[in-house]
Scaffold this motif. Structure first.
Motif, PDB file in Angstrom:
ATOM      1  N   MET A   1       0.828  -1.173   0.000  1.00 23.36           N
ATOM      2  CA  MET A   1       0.000   0.000   0.000  1.00 23.36           C
ATOM      3  C   MET A   1       0.874   1.238   0.000  1.00 23.36           C
ATOM      4  O   MET A   1       2.050   1.172   0.334  1.00 23.36           O
ATOM      5  N   LEU A   2       0.297   2.370  -0.359  1.00 23.98           N
ATOM      6  CA  LEU A   2       1.043   3.619  -0.357  1.00 23.98           C
ATOM      7  C   LEU A   2       1.252   4.098   1.076  1.00 23.98           C
ATOM      8  O   LEU A   2       0.365   3.957   1.913  1.00 23.98           O
ATOM      9  N   PRO A   3       2.416   4.674   1.363  1.00 27.26           N
ATOM     10  CA  PRO A   3       2.638   5.234   2.693  1.00 27.26           C
ATOM     11  C   PRO A   3       1.661   6.383   2.940  1.00 27.26           C
ATOM     12  O   PRO A   3       1.206   7.036   2.000  1.00 27.26           O
ATOM     13  N   PRO A   4       1.351   6.666   4.196  1.00 28.28           N
ATOM     14  CA  PRO A   4       0.445   7.774   4.491  1.00 28.28           C
ATOM     15  C   PRO A   4       1.125   9.120   4.270  1.00 28.28           C
ATOM     16  O   PRO A   4       2.351   9.216   4.222  1.00 28.28           O
ATOM     17  N   GLY A   5       0.317  10.152   4.142  1.00 25.99           N
ATOM     18  CA  GLY A   5       0.840  11.519   4.071  1.00 25.99           C
ATOM     19  C   GLY A   5       1.242  11.953   2.682  1.00 25.99           C
ATOM     20  O   GLY A   5       1.012  11.267   1.690  1.00 25.99           O
ATOM     21  N   ASP A   6       1.861  13.125   2.632  1.00 29.61           N
ATOM     22  CA  ASP A   6       2.290  13.729   1.377  1.00 29.61           C
ATOM     23  C   ASP A   6       3.431  12.942   0.753  1.00 29.61           C
ATOM     24  O   ASP A   6       4.307  12.427   1.467  1.00 29.61           O
ATOM     25  N   ILE A   7       3.455  12.892  -0.568  1.00 29.79           N
ATOM     26  CA  ILE A   7       4.481  12.139  -1.295  1.00 29.79           C
ATOM     27  C   ILE A   7       5.892  12.632  -0.967  1.00 29.79           C
ATOM     28  O   ILE A   7       6.836  11.851  -0.946  1.00 29.79           O
ATOM     29  N   ASP A   8       6.050  13.927  -0.682  1.00 31.21           N
ATOM     30  CA  ASP A   8       7.390  14.445  -0.370  1.00 31.21           C
ATOM     31  C   ASP A   8       7.887  14.014   1.007  1.00 31.21           C
ATOM     32  O   ASP A   8       9.026  14.264   1.375  1.00 31.21           O
ATOM     33  N   ARG A   9       7.055  13.312   1.774  1.00 36.01           N
ATOM     34  CA  ARG A   9       7.463  12.794   3.087  1.00 36.01           C
ATOM     35  C   ARG A   9       7.604  11.273   3.104  1.00 36.01           C
ATOM     36  O   ARG A   9       7.865  10.679   4.148  1.00 36.01           O
ATOM     37  N   TRP A  10       7.422  10.638   1.951  1.00 38.56           N
ATOM     38  CA  TRP A  10       7.559   9.174   1.879  1.00 38.56           C
ATOM     39  C   TRP A  10       9.016   8.774   2.044  1.00 38.56           C
ATOM     40  O   TRP A  10       9.931   9.512   1.675  1.00 38.56           O
TER      41      TRP A  10
END
Length: 65
Positions: free
Chosen positions: A1-10
């Motif tokens: 699954m995708l990590p939570p939050g904004d993509i720039d914080r992955w």
């Protein structure tokens, strides 16, 4: 699954591959729906074609961090 939050914080690390112009080495931390952040990372080479700008990916490995 995708990590939570904004993509720039992955949890992603990108490094240039000095011996291969146009190639970046990408390490992505993986997540699961059941446990959240896992101890696995996906490693890829991303290659940019200088003529077209097209980016292709090459699987390098799945590793325990």
């Amino acid at each position: 699954m995708l990590p939570p939050g904004d993509i720039d914080r992955w949890p992603v690390d990108v490094m240039q591959v000095d011996t291969r112009p146009g190639v970046s080495f990408l390490v992505v931390g993986l997540w699961t729906a059941e446990e959240g952040a896992s101890d696995l990372s996906l490693e890829l080479n991303l290659t940019t074609d200088p003529a077209t700008g097209r980016v292709t990916g090459e699987y390098c490995g799945l590793h325990v961090m």
